[in-house]
Design an enzyme around this catalytic site. Sequence first.
Site, PDB file in Angstrom:
ATOM      1  N   CYS A 124       0.872  -1.167   0.000  1.00  0.00           N
ATOM      2  CA  CYS A 124       0.000   0.000   0.000  1.00  0.00           C
ATOM      3  C   CYS A 124       0.909   1.217   0.000  1.00  0.00           C
ATOM      4  CB  CYS A 124      -0.917  -0.006   1.225  1.00  0.00           C
ATOM      5  SG  CYS A 124      -2.037   1.422   1.293  1.00  0.00           S
TER       6      CYS A 124
ATOM      7  N   GLU B 259      -3.568   1.103  -6.407  1.00  0.00           N
ATOM      8  CA  GLU B 259      -2.656   0.014  -6.735  1.00  0.00           C
ATOM      9  C   GLU B 259      -2.446   0.020  -8.239  1.00  0.00           C
ATOM     10  OE1 GLU B 259      -0.106  -1.520  -5.342  1.00  0.00           O
ATOM     11  OE2 GLU B 259      -1.487  -2.112  -3.753  1.00  0.00           O
TER      12      GLU B 259
END
Length: 341
Positions: free
Chosen positions: A2, A113
């Site tokens: 992340c 992402e």
Amino acid sequence: MCGRTALALDPTDIQSRTGAVRWSNPDSYRSSRNVAPTRYQPVLRKDTENGGQRYLQCMKWGLIPSWTKQLPTYANALQTINARDDRLKEGKSMWSGMKHSKRCVVIAEGFFEWVKKGKERQPYYVQWEDKRLMYFAGLWDRATIDGQHIESYTIITTSSSNALSWLHDRMPAILRSEEEVDKWLDPNTKFTDDIARLIRPTEEGLSWYPVSKFVSKTGNDSVECVTPIELKPEPPTKPNGNIMNFFKKAAPKSTEKTSERSGKSSSPAPKASLQNWLKKEDGSPTKRKRDDDHPREIQPEEDMKAKDEEPESKRSKRDETVEEAGDEVFKDEQLDLLENA
């Protein structure tokens, strides 16, 4: 992993929606639809002196351990933006002390992402279907450097859910309810199996969509970062020709990527630098495993005539080496999602 989040809400709105009774340093908060590592963002903690009430505090993203006596380089800071759940459960890791008494909750509206599509990386934005706030399980610490107290945090990651495994093999550990948030934040509860069970993939309730590559540059910050886009259909792939031409062109290209990413493909300098930064006062470095070795340097191919004159066994062995090295380069590209920072 992340490595990029979004939180563009007003401070009063954040405090109201999180149930925090106060915000210790609201002036450090800057709303952003493109939050990158090293920036200050609000995290939730529990007050141990006033009945365990929630309060907000802005901390720096990229954990700086308490024993550190110098600020990390940007490259080293990226090494501590996430804490893997499997490392968290190890008896001897840099997270061992923090997981018992320094747990926090990182607040976001969503996270980004990137997935590789050919030579490009396509960003996706992930959020709850009902667009409520996301609560990531995190750890924090306080370091004193040159007389200044710096409080920082890391986001815990776990294996990706079945629904998102195509996007990345890791995802943030998301706390799903207010009860889970309170349990994670409880400073009087050690990191037991009951707490560890809160860290698991989120299989339901998430939505995602592709966004513009505008978000890939950390300096960009507007609604365009989270606006859905429609992807163009991919053109049909063309034949690569015979296998000899494929290797003749591909090997130098892989060499260039390897060199561009790691400087010197076999150089251990980045690892040594991180160990020196995390070295404790007694001189002993904190043990830390790395997921991947540096890509090996790929030697350019011989000219085609020389290659044709080689014995078959030698030629076959060399072709296998080139193919294996190419896989290493691809793996390295997938891991480095912050190269445009």
